[in-house]
Design a protein around this motif. Structure first.
Motif, PDB file in Angstrom:
ATOM      1  N   ALA A   1       0.825  -1.208   0.000  1.00  0.00           N
ATOM      2  CA  ALA A   1       0.000   0.000   0.000  1.00  0.00           C
ATOM      3  C   ALA A   1       0.860   1.259   0.000  1.00  0.00           C
ATOM      4  O   ALA A   1       0.655   2.159  -0.825  1.00  0.00           O
ATOM      5  CB  ALA A   1      -0.933  -0.004   1.200  1.00  0.00           C
ATOM      6  N   CYS A   2       1.812   1.347   0.929  1.00  0.00           N
ATOM      7  CA  CYS A   2       2.549   2.593   1.133  1.00  0.00           C
ATOM      8  C   CYS A   2       3.703   2.786   0.160  1.00  0.00           C
ATOM      9  O   CYS A   2       4.059   3.925  -0.164  1.00  0.00           O
ATOM     10  CB  CYS A   2       3.068   2.652   2.574  1.00  0.00           C
ATOM     11  SG  CYS A   2       1.753   2.814   3.806  1.00  0.00           S
ATOM     12  N   ARG A   3       4.301   1.713  -0.303  1.00  0.00           N
ATOM     13  CA  ARG A   3       5.446   1.850  -1.209  1.00  0.00           C
ATOM     14  C   ARG A   3       5.051   1.689  -2.678  1.00  0.00           C
ATOM     15  O   ARG A   3       5.648   2.315  -3.554  1.00  0.00           O
ATOM     16  CB  ARG A   3       6.527   0.838  -0.853  1.00  0.00           C
ATOM     17  CG  ARG A   3       7.200   1.130   0.488  1.00  0.00           C
ATOM     18  CD  ARG A   3       8.366   0.212   0.739  1.00  0.00           C
ATOM     19  NE  ARG A   3       9.015   0.527   2.015  1.00  0.00           N
ATOM     20  CZ  ARG A   3       9.998  -0.185   2.558  1.00  0.00           C
ATOM     21  NH1 ARG A   3      10.443  -1.274   1.933  1.00  0.00           N
ATOM     22  NH2 ARG A   3      10.536   0.165   3.709  1.00  0.00           N
ATOM     23  N   ASP A   4       4.063   0.829  -2.942  1.00  0.00           N
ATOM     24  CA  ASP A   4       3.701   0.544  -4.332  1.00  0.00           C
ATOM     25  C   ASP A   4       2.372   1.155  -4.747  1.00  0.00           C
ATOM     26  O   ASP A   4       1.996   1.083  -5.912  1.00  0.00           O
ATOM     27  CB  ASP A   4       3.642  -0.975  -4.557  1.00  0.00           C
ATOM     28  CG  ASP A   4       4.959  -1.659  -4.237  1.00  0.00           C
ATOM     29  OD1 ASP A   4       6.006  -1.010  -4.415  1.00  0.00           O
ATOM     30  OD2 ASP A   4       4.947  -2.819  -3.792  1.00  0.00           O
ATOM     31  N   GLY A   5       1.632   1.736  -3.784  1.00  0.00           N
ATOM     32  CA  GLY A   5       0.344   2.326  -4.114  1.00  0.00           C
ATOM     33  C   GLY A   5      -0.668   1.310  -4.596  1.00  0.00           C
ATOM     34  O   GLY A   5      -1.515   1.620  -5.439  1.00  0.00           O
ATOM     35  N   ASP A   6      -0.611   0.101  -4.080  1.00  0.00           N
ATOM     36  CA  ASP A   6      -1.510  -0.976  -4.505  1.00  0.00           C
ATOM     37  C   ASP A   6      -2.932  -0.703  -3.996  1.00  0.00           C
ATOM     38  O   ASP A   6      -3.180  -0.738  -2.794  1.00  0.00           O
ATOM     39  CB  ASP A   6      -0.999  -2.302  -3.943  1.00  0.00           C
ATOM     40  CG  ASP A   6      -1.773  -3.501  -4.450  1.00  0.00           C
ATOM     41  OD1 ASP A   6      -2.910  -3.319  -4.956  1.00  0.00           O
ATOM     42  OD2 ASP A   6      -1.259  -4.628  -4.351  1.00  0.00           O
ATOM     43  N   PRO A   7      -3.897  -0.455  -4.886  1.00  0.00           N
ATOM     44  CA  PRO A   7      -5.254  -0.125  -4.427  1.00  0.00           C
ATOM     45  C   PRO A   7      -5.980  -1.317  -3.801  1.00  0.00           C
ATOM     46  O   PRO A   7      -6.902  -1.121  -3.008  1.00  0.00           O
ATOM     47  CB  PRO A   7      -5.954   0.325  -5.717  1.00  0.00           C
ATOM     48  CG  PRO A   7      -5.209  -0.363  -6.810  1.00  0.00           C
ATOM     49  CD  PRO A   7      -3.787  -0.428  -6.360  1.00  0.00           C
ATOM     50  N   LEU A   8      -5.580  -2.530  -4.122  1.00  0.00           N
ATOM     51  CA  LEU A   8      -6.240  -3.704  -3.542  1.00  0.00           C
ATOM     52  C   LEU A   8      -5.781  -3.963  -2.114  1.00  0.00           C
ATOM     53  O   LEU A   8      -6.511  -4.559  -1.322  1.00  0.00           O
ATOM     54  CB  LEU A   8      -5.978  -4.944  -4.404  1.00  0.00           C
ATOM     55  CG  LEU A   8      -6.543  -4.894  -5.821  1.00  0.00           C
ATOM     56  CD1 LEU A   8      -6.173  -6.168  -6.583  1.00  0.00           C
ATOM     57  CD2 LEU A   8      -8.065  -4.727  -5.788  1.00  0.00           C
ATOM     58  N   PHE A   9      -4.574  -3.512  -1.787  1.00  0.00           N
ATOM     59  CA  PHE A   9      -4.066  -3.668  -0.424  1.00  0.00           C
ATOM     60  C   PHE A   9      -4.009  -2.340   0.330  1.00  0.00           C
ATOM     61  O   PHE A   9      -3.537  -2.289   1.471  1.00  0.00           O
ATOM     62  CB  PHE A   9      -2.684  -4.318  -0.429  1.00  0.00           C
ATOM     63  CG  PHE A   9      -2.741  -5.834  -0.512  1.00  0.00           C
ATOM     64  CD1 PHE A   9      -3.943  -6.516  -0.356  1.00  0.00           C
ATOM     65  CD2 PHE A   9      -1.593  -6.574  -0.747  1.00  0.00           C
ATOM     66  CE1 PHE A   9      -3.993  -7.900  -0.432  1.00  0.00           C
ATOM     67  CE2 PHE A   9      -1.629  -7.962  -0.810  1.00  0.00           C
ATOM     68  CZ  PHE A   9      -2.843  -8.627  -0.654  1.00  0.00           C
ATOM     69  N   GLY A  10      -4.494  -1.270  -0.292  1.00  0.00           N
ATOM     70  CA  GLY A  10      -4.525   0.025   0.378  1.00  0.00           C
ATOM     71  C   GLY A  10      -5.744   0.154   1.265  1.00  0.00           C
ATOM     72  O   GLY A  10      -6.518   1.116   1.148  1.00  0.00           O
ATOM     73  N   LEU A  11      -5.916  -0.807   2.160  1.00  0.00           N
ATOM     74  CA  LEU A  11      -7.094  -0.905   3.014  1.00  0.00           C
ATOM     75  C   LEU A  11      -6.668  -1.245   4.445  1.00  0.00           C
ATOM     76  O   LEU A  11      -5.585  -1.818   4.652  1.00  0.00           O
ATOM     77  CB  LEU A  11      -8.042  -1.994   2.481  1.00  0.00           C
ATOM     78  CG  LEU A  11      -8.593  -1.753   1.066  1.00  0.00           C
ATOM     79  CD1 LEU A  11      -9.204  -3.037   0.508  1.00  0.00           C
ATOM     80  CD2 LEU A  11      -9.629  -0.638   1.077  1.00  0.00           C
ATOM     81  N   PRO A  12      -7.487  -0.923   5.440  1.00  0.00           N
ATOM     82  CA  PRO A  12      -7.122  -1.252   6.832  1.00  0.00           C
ATOM     83  C   PRO A  12      -6.982  -2.754   7.047  1.00  0.00           C
ATOM     84  O   PRO A  12      -7.651  -3.561   6.388  1.00  0.00           O
ATOM     85  CB  PRO A  12      -8.303  -0.691   7.639  1.00  0.00           C
ATOM     86  CG  PRO A  12      -8.964   0.300   6.748  1.00  0.00           C
ATOM     87  CD  PRO A  12      -8.768  -0.204   5.347  1.00  0.00           C
ATOM     88  N   ILE A  13      -6.114  -3.101   8.004  1.00  0.00           N
ATOM     89  CA  ILE A  13      -5.855  -4.511   8.322  1.00  0.00           C
ATOM     90  C   ILE A  13      -6.441  -4.846   9.690  1.00  0.00           C
ATOM     91  O   ILE A  13      -6.233  -4.118  10.665  1.00  0.00           O
ATOM     92  CB  ILE A  13      -4.343  -4.806   8.326  1.00  0.00           C
ATOM     93  CG1 ILE A  13      -3.703  -4.394   7.005  1.00  0.00           C
ATOM     94  CG2 ILE A  13      -4.092  -6.289   8.602  1.00  0.00           C
ATOM     95  CD1 ILE A  13      -2.180  -4.503   7.010  1.00  0.00           C
ATOM     96  N   LEU A  14      -7.153  -5.962   9.735  1.00  0.00           N
ATOM     97  CA  LEU A  14      -7.722  -6.460  10.992  1.00  0.00           C
ATOM     98  C   LEU A  14      -6.817  -7.531  11.584  1.00  0.00           C
ATOM     99  O   LEU A  14      -6.446  -8.492  10.907  1.00  0.00           O
ATOM    100  CB  LEU A  14      -9.111  -7.058  10.751  1.00  0.00           C
ATOM    101  CG  LEU A  14      -9.722  -7.859  11.903  1.00  0.00           C
ATOM    102  CD1 LEU A  14     -10.025  -6.961  13.089  1.00  0.00           C
ATOM    103  CD2 LEU A  14     -10.982  -8.588  11.443  1.00  0.00           C
ATOM    104  N   GLY A  15      -6.453  -7.356  12.851  1.00  0.00           N
ATOM    105  CA  GLY A  15      -5.743  -8.393  13.579  1.00  0.00           C
ATOM    106  C   GLY A  15      -6.681  -9.054  14.577  1.00  0.00           C
ATOM    107  O   GLY A  15      -7.486  -8.367  15.221  1.00  0.00           O
ATOM    108  N   THR A  16      -6.579 -10.366  14.713  1.00  0.00           N
ATOM    109  CA  THR A  16      -7.477 -11.098  15.621  1.00  0.00           C
ATOM    110  C   THR A  16      -6.667 -11.919  16.629  1.00  0.00           C
ATOM    111  O   THR A  16      -6.588 -13.148  16.524  1.00  0.00           O
ATOM    112  CB  THR A  16      -8.430 -12.013  14.835  1.00  0.00           C
ATOM    113  OG1 THR A  16      -7.657 -12.899  13.994  1.00  0.00           O
ATOM    114  CG2 THR A  16      -9.357 -11.188  13.959  1.00  0.00           C
TER     115      THR A  16
END
Length: 475
Positions: free
Chosen positions: A267-282
């Protein structure tokens, strides 16, 4: 290769300034538009802080500004009365740019619990509170889990939770029929739906669209499948998607950290729109692993949560409510999401404790928040009637401020004069922190006050006052 997205560190204040009204009206609280643009780029202000930009005549510029400043990781909000905001990250490391939106911590409630137990647990979640250097640390959401697989029972549990708290909700079930029952009850509260998988995505997508709720895309241990699932959900018209790459405890923790890191780098280095989303940890997942004692599970959940928060989790679901498990997460989150450019500080000035008379002690401390609130706590514990003068030290502790000359005789003398303390007391004695003892002589010369040296640790203030106040010369 995805097109590289411009990071906020690459945006110049000039880029923002060109899109502002450039009226220099000062309504934003700073003297001119260039100063406001600089604050926006530094993350110290938001575009909406400029009232003129919100006028209809500036709609196009407002939209362009929001697009220019949009973070690589999308901002998503769930809940209504009280909300939880996740995502909004620009960089991988906090020293590059202050982390935004501390990750909410949700605690679970399951539908196999009896109503009284659900209400009691929700009350414990909602009332969890800890005062830490002037801030109140709390939990942020309730995750309602379907354990029974019974749609009616899940709906009843959701209703009970809703009636017990206004905290935002996460509804947890892989069964679309069960999820539907929960959304029929809580859909208007905009809960987070957990989760759409490769097996149920179509029905979960329909529910997310129908109720206008954000949804978690879950593909534990398979980043390629996760990307595919996100693309599919986006094709269905869903934009508010949270990523669950899976949380694996014990020997699987290293792989979990790798997955979280790979997503955030994309997300931050490649600007990937599919991974430019919040991450849930469980971290709650450790409770479904190998049979361990409850304390071992709590310990594993605690360190897993801390590691995932450090490695880019934007939201956490936990089970343990014990203070020794949850409190470290809240304190670590506070530290991790504090602006590293600005020490945590309090306002300088005079503080009054108890009902001090004209012969009450006068103490000095720095305006570093941890120092101040420790001193405050020790004064209150000792039940002292006294005055405390907080000196502006740039948010540094006493020892660091003395070493860097941010706390010196001139500053102490100035603080004494500006506090107005001379009109409140009949003596001219002031107690310096023990860690500032070397300033005693200089301070007496600069201020005209007599100096008493206090303890190096503020826990000894009570004993000092009881044994040595008033000073013997006043007898």
């Amino acid at each position: 290769m995805a097109e590289k997205k411009k990071g906020i560190r690459e945006i110049s204040p000039i880029d923002v300034y060109k899109l502002l009204p450039r009226t220099n009206c000062g309504e934003c609280g700073v003297p001119n538009c260039m100063a406001f643009a600089t604050r926006v780029v530094n993350g110290e202000a938001v575009v909406d802080g400029c009232p003129p930009i919100l006028d209809d005549g500036h709609k196009d510029a407002y939209a362009r500004l929001n697009d220019l400043l949009a973070p690589p990781v999308k901002v998503i909000t769930f809940g209504t009365e009280r909300t939880a905001t996740i995502g909004g990250k620009y960089v991988l490391q906090r020293h590059e740019f202050t982390y935004q939106f501390p990750p909410p911590i949700a605690i679970d409630v399951s539908d196999d619990m009896d109503p009284a137990s659900i209400q009691a647990r929700v009350h414990e979640i909602a009332s969890f509170s800890y005062g830490y250097i002037g801030r109140t640390l709390t939990l942020d959401a309730v995750a309602v889990r379907s354990v029974t697989g019974d749609a009616e029972r899940f709906g009843s549990a959701v209703r009970l939770v809703m009636d017990s708290t206004d905290l935002p909700l996460i509804l947890c079930s892989h069964d679309p029929e069960v999820m539907k029952a929960g959304l029929e009850t809580a859909g208007s509260k905009r809960p987070l739906i957990y989760a759409a998988t490769s097996e149920n995505w179509r029905a979960m997508a329909d529910l997310a669209v129908r109720y206008g709720c954000p949804v978690v895309a879950a593909a534990p241990g398979d980043l390629a499948l996760l990307r595919s699932l996100v693309r599919t959900l986006q094709a269905c018209g869903i934009t508010d998607i949270v990523l669950d790459p899976g949380t694996f405890g014990d020997e699987g923790l290293a792989g979990t950290v790798y997955s979280f890191t790979a997503i955030r780098k994309a997300a931050c280095r490649d600007g990937d729109p599919l991974f430019g989303l919040p991450i849930l940890g469980t971290p709650i997942a450790v409770w479904t692993g190998q049979e361990l004692g409850e304390d071992q599970n709590r310990w594993q959940e605690a360190y897993t949560a801390s590691i995932l928060m450090t490695r880019y989790a934007d939201l956490l679901i936990m089970h343990s409510l014990e203070g020794w498990t949850v409190l470290p997460q809240l304190i670590w989150r506070f530290g991790l999401y504090t602006d590293p450019r600005k020490p945590v500080s309090v306002d300088p000035g005079l503080r009054v404790f108890g009902s001090p008379g004209s012969d009450a002690p006068v103490l000095i401390t720095s305006n570093y928040a941890l120092t101040f609130f420790t001193v405050e706590s020790d004064i209150k514990s000792a039940k002292l009637d006294c005055y405390l003068i907080v000196v502006e030290t740039g948010g540094l502790s006493v020892e660091a401020a003395v070493a860097g000359r941010y706390l010196n005789a001139e500053k102490i003398a100035e603080a004494l004069r500006e506090s107005g303390i001379e009109q409140k007391i009949s003596h001219r004695y002031v107690i310096l922190p023990g860690l500032a003892a070397r300033l005693s002589g200089e301070t007496e010369e600069a201020s005209g006050w007599r100096i008493m040296v206090g303890p190096r640790d503020s826990s000894g203030i009570g004993k000092l006052i009881r044994e040595h106040w008033p000073p013997k010369e006043d007898h």
